[in-house]
Design a protein around this motif. Structure first.
Motif, PDB file in Angstrom:
ATOM      1  N   LYS A 222      -5.363   2.843  10.043  1.00 11.03           N
ATOM      2  CA  LYS A 222      -4.494   1.671   9.965  1.00 11.03           C
ATOM      3  C   LYS A 222      -3.235   1.850  10.810  1.00 11.03           C
ATOM      4  CE  LYS A 222      -7.345  -0.007   6.922  1.00 11.03           C
ATOM      5  NZ  LYS A 222      -8.311  -1.034   7.314  1.00 11.03           N
ATOM      6  N   LEU A 223      -2.506   0.757  10.908  1.00 11.68           N
ATOM      7  CA  LEU A 223      -1.271   0.739  11.691  1.00 11.68           C
ATOM      8  C   LEU A 223      -0.220   1.676  11.113  1.00 11.68           C
ATOM      9  CD1 LEU A 223      -0.415  -1.032  14.155  1.00 11.68           C
ATOM     10  CD2 LEU A 223       0.750  -2.515  12.528  1.00 11.68           C
ATOM     11  N   ILE A 224      -0.280   1.939   9.803  1.00  9.90           N
ATOM     12  CA  ILE A 224       0.779   2.707   9.128  1.00  9.90           C
ATOM     13  C   ILE A 224       0.426   4.186   8.995  1.00  9.90           C
ATOM     14  CG2 ILE A 224       1.676   0.749   7.829  1.00  9.90           C
ATOM     15  CD1 ILE A 224      -0.028   1.569   5.487  1.00  9.90           C
ATOM     16  N   LYS A 225      -0.536   4.677   9.791  1.00 12.32           N
ATOM     17  CA  LYS A 225      -0.988   6.069   9.602  1.00 12.32           C
ATOM     18  C   LYS A 225       0.134   7.077   9.870  1.00 12.32           C
ATOM     19  CE  LYS A 225      -3.008   6.201  14.259  1.00 12.32           C
ATOM     20  NZ  LYS A 225      -4.266   6.273  15.013  1.00 12.32           N
ATOM     21  N   ARG A 226       1.107   6.731  10.734  1.00 12.06           N
ATOM     22  CA  ARG A 226       2.197   7.671  11.020  1.00 12.06           C
ATOM     23  C   ARG A 226       3.167   7.781   9.837  1.00 12.06           C
ATOM     24  NH1 ARG A 226       0.949   5.101  15.645  1.00 12.06           N
ATOM     25  NH2 ARG A 226       0.415   6.355  17.452  1.00 12.06           N
ATOM     26  N   ASN A 227       3.148   6.790   8.967  1.00 10.12           N
ATOM     27  CA  ASN A 227       3.995   6.829   7.767  1.00 10.12           C
ATOM     28  C   ASN A 227       3.144   6.949   6.513  1.00 10.12           C
ATOM     29  OD1 ASN A 227       5.392   4.577   9.792  1.00 10.12           O
ATOM     30  ND2 ASN A 227       6.834   6.073   8.970  1.00 10.12           N
ATOM     31  N   SER A 228       1.972   7.555   6.642  1.00 10.71           N
ATOM     32  CA  SER A 228       1.032   7.588   5.513  1.00 10.71           C
ATOM     33  C   SER A 228       1.608   8.335   4.313  1.00 10.71           C
ATOM     34  CB  SER A 228      -0.296   8.200   5.936  1.00 10.71           C
ATOM     35  OG  SER A 228      -0.118   9.521   6.392  1.00 10.71           O
ATOM     36  N   THR A 229       2.394   9.396   4.540  1.00 11.09           N
ATOM     37  CA  THR A 229       2.984  10.140   3.421  1.00 11.09           C
ATOM     38  C   THR A 229       3.878   9.245   2.582  1.00 11.09           C
ATOM     39  OG1 THR A 229       2.964  12.143   4.781  1.00 11.09           O
ATOM     40  CG2 THR A 229       4.313  12.183   2.790  1.00 11.09           C
ATOM     41  N   PHE A 230       4.658   8.400   3.256  1.00 10.36           N
ATOM     42  CA  PHE A 230       5.572   7.483   2.563  1.00 10.36           C
ATOM     43  C   PHE A 230       4.795   6.439   1.761  1.00 10.36           C
ATOM     44  CE2 PHE A 230       7.935   3.454   2.598  1.00 10.36           C
ATOM     45  CZ  PHE A 230       9.147   3.841   2.025  1.00 10.36           C
ATOM     46  N   PHE A 231       3.732   5.891   2.372  1.00 11.43           N
ATOM     47  CA  PHE A 231       3.026   4.776   1.740  1.00 11.43           C
ATOM     48  C   PHE A 231       1.976   5.224   0.726  1.00 11.43           C
ATOM     49  CE2 PHE A 231       4.639   2.398   5.465  1.00 11.43           C
ATOM     50  CZ  PHE A 231       5.197   1.322   4.789  1.00 11.43           C
ATOM     51  N   THR A 232       1.430   6.457   0.861  1.00  7.79           N
ATOM     52  CA  THR A 232       0.452   6.898  -0.141  1.00  7.79           C
ATOM     53  C   THR A 232       1.090   6.992  -1.519  1.00  7.79           C
ATOM     54  OG1 THR A 232       0.893   9.176   0.555  1.00  7.79           O
ATOM     55  CG2 THR A 232      -1.099   8.140   1.392  1.00  7.79           C
ATOM     56  N   LYS A 233       2.298   7.515  -1.572  1.00  7.84           N
ATOM     57  CA  LYS A 233       3.005   7.594  -2.861  1.00  7.84           C
ATOM     58  C   LYS A 233       3.237   6.194  -3.427  1.00  7.84           C
ATOM     59  CE  LYS A 233       7.157   9.531  -5.048  1.00  7.84           C
ATOM     60  NZ  LYS A 233       7.485   8.312  -5.789  1.00  7.84           N
ATOM     61  N   MET A 234       3.602   5.254  -2.540  1.00  3.84           N
ATOM     62  CA  MET A 234       3.843   3.882  -2.974  1.00  3.84           C
ATOM     63  C   MET A 234       2.566   3.245  -3.534  1.00  3.84           C
ATOM     64  SD  MET A 234       5.323   0.703  -0.698  1.00  3.84           S
ATOM     65  CE  MET A 234       6.916   1.476  -0.425  1.00  3.84           C
ATOM     66  N   CYS A 235       1.432   3.461  -2.855  1.00  6.67           N
ATOM     67  CA  CYS A 235       0.160   2.870  -3.304  1.00  6.67           C
ATOM     68  C   CYS A 235      -0.267   3.429  -4.659  1.00  6.67           C
ATOM     69  CB  CYS A 235      -0.939   3.134  -2.283  1.00  6.67           C
ATOM     70  SG  CYS A 235      -0.779   2.177  -0.785  1.00  6.67           S
TER      71      CYS A 235
END
Length: 557
Positions: free
Chosen positions: A167-180
């Protein structure tokens, strides 16, 4: 009955109607599906590209989400539309793997095309494909690994991170995995209704300015004079949720009154004022600090609440109101009388804050919190919209993983293991005409790792050969390693996916292929005929035009 020894011609269909049948029709349908697959396959994997799609109104969408691409493509070819349906079913059932299922279905059809051209019965082909599919699904379930509850959150974060790699957000995946993971765990764990995860998009700022709200947030509603005098922050407020219109004109609109004297008219005006003041006094006496309503709250009510240090918001969207009720424990009221303390909701804090160019109302630290809100930031609207689609896929993966704890490795490892198994089975166990078809199904599964390599710019032939060797040796989780441009153990690399994704993709792709192969006649009316070449094949240069072929198919049972 015959006339003069000749049988009269009976016209059943409208003049000019084209009825294509037989092998040529099946090949035509396969070619149309191959054209769709060719459009979507470059978006697969971590290094897949995005598609810029512009609709008839000029609205732009930049995405690599398979379900979104299939929905926006104006596909009207009757057989190719089946691929749209399987992409939607994969999105609804699992939430991820939508590109994979379309690519796999197209590849299965391309692999069996040779058998169709050789005159093999489509019924025999379908029977062999269904047998291969059932065996593939059983193999996936056999090699899947069950996760334990002790490392539950860690597992969910790894699954969400894998879903975000393409996905487009793979470079910020650490930030967004916690959010999900936080978002899904905030829901009621019995039903896991993802619709209670609110998503608000605010242009401006960077991706990492996005917020996770353990409660509800919605944009400030339309307000009247007196709103700015109201307090904008409370600690542990009492909240009342209404489906009542608090405007003076409402009584005039809801009734018809006939008067004979002027003095009677004044009495009616006074009665209207008394009715609305009675409603407002009842709300004040209920002890509520925050008043929300799905219907308008007028200027009289707004000023009344401001004078008594009460916050109000009218025209609250139905979905936002539902989430407030879930989070605060309030009960929706359709009247302002007899509001009891148990009808009121509460939260730890309420405040109105400025985010970007918008003001938002926040209900946080809710005791009944079975909902949450994601506030997404970004530089452009199209960018934020793609972030939302990416998060949706990751959230759905986490949701499915909570209910189905079996996982497999990604990176093409699972497909290669199943392919190796089917090749070995066909060579050793199958001695009839199904053998080459099962082997064709096994080769079709290799399209996933091959396309991953092609999109990343790797040497697909070399890596596929190495993968075949590793899987023959028994290295079940050998897959494409994008970091070293080689082959690695994907399970050790934490490239994990729910087994449900693979199972559903194989089943849906096989069903779609069998359905398309089972259609041997298409009837088209004159106004909407698709261009056809010799033997039912698409004419030169028309591969992509098949996406917009004006055909309306009607399969024969």
């Amino acid at each position: 009955m015959s006339f003069g020894g000749q049988t009269p011609t009976i016209i059943v269909l409208k003049e000019g109607t084209d009825a294509s049948q037989g092998q040529g029709q099946i090949l035509s349908n396969i070619n149309a599906c191959a054209a769709v697959q060719q459009t979507i396959r470059p978006t697969l994997g971590p290094y897949g590209g995005d598609l810029l799609m512009v609709d008839e109104n000029g609205k732009q969408t930049i995405t690599n989400d398979g379900a979104t691409v299939m929905k926006l493509l104006d596909i009207v070819h009757p057989a190719a539309r089946i691929l749209v349906d399987i992409a939607r079913s994969q999105d609804a059932e699992v939430g991820d793997g939508t590109t994979s299922v379309v690519v796999l279905a197209g590849e299965i059809l391309k692999e069996v095309k040779e058998h169709v051209e050789q005159g093999v019965s489509t019924q025999l082909i379908n029977k062999a494909l269904r047998r291969a599919s059932a065996m593939a699904v059983n193999k996936v379930r056999e090699i899947s690994v069950a996760t334990n509850d002790a490392s539950r959150r860690d597992t969910l974060e790894k699954l969400a991170a894998t879903a975000m790699t393409s996905k487009l957000i793979k470079r910020n995946s650490t930030f967004f995995t916690k959010m999900c993971v936080d978002a899904v765990l905030a829901l009621d764990q019995d039903d896991l209704n993802e619709r209670l995860i609110g998503v608000k998009k605010i242009p401006g700022g960077s991706l990492t300015d996005s917020l996770f709200i353990n409660g509800v947030a919605f944009k400030k509603t339309f307000s009247y004079a007196g709103f700015e005098q109201q307090p904008k922050s409370f600690k542990k407020p009492k909240i009342v949720c209404l489906n009542v219109e608090l405007e003076l004109k409402a009584e005039k609109d809801n009734a018809e009154v006939r008067v004979e004297e002027v003095s009677e008219y004044q009495a009616i005006v006074d009665a209207e004022w008394q009715i609305i003041y009675k409603k407002l006094e009842n709300l004040h006496e209920s002890g509520a600090s925050v008043v929300l309503s799905k219907l308008p709250i007028g200027d009289l009510a707004t000023q009344f609440f401001a004078d008594r240090n009460i916050f109000c918001a009218g025209r609250v969207a139905a979905e936002d109101m539902d989430r407030v009720i879930e989070a605060t424990g309030a009960t929706l009221q359709s009247t302002c009388s007899n509001i009891l303390p148990e009808h009121l909701g509460t939260c730890g804090s309420f405040d109105e804050r400025q985010i970007g160019g918008e003001r938002f109302n926040f209900f946080e630290d809710c005791p009944e919190a079975k909902t949450c809100t994601l506030v997404l930031r970004g530089g452009a609207e199209q960018f934020i919209a793609e972030v939302e689609r990416s998060l949706h896929d990751a959230i759905m993966i986490v949701k499915r993983a909570i209910k189905n704890k079996d996982i497999v490795a990604g990176g093409g490892a699972t497909e290669m293991e199943v392919s190796t198994y089917l090749h070995r089975f066909a060579d050793r166990e199958v001695r009839n005409k199904q053998q080459p078809i099962i082997k064709s199904f096994a080769r079709a599964l290799e399209v996933i790792p091959r396309q991953l390599c092609d999109n990343a710019g790797f040497d697909a032939t070399d890596i596929l050969n190495r993968l075949r060797v590793e899987h023959v040796r028994g290295n079940t989780w050998a897959g494409v390693d994008f970091d070293t441009e080689s082959v690695s153990n994907m399970m050790d690399k934490f490239v994990w996916e729910p087994a449900l994704v693979k199972v559903n993709a194989i089943q849906a792709a096989t069903e779609a292929a069998c359905l398309i192969l089972g259609v041997d006649e298409t009837i088209r009316n004159e106004e909407s005929q698709a261009p056809q070449g010799p033997q039912g094949q698409l004419p030169p240069g028309a591969a992509q035009k098949a996406l917009r072929a004006r055909g309306r198919g009607m399969p024969r049972r």
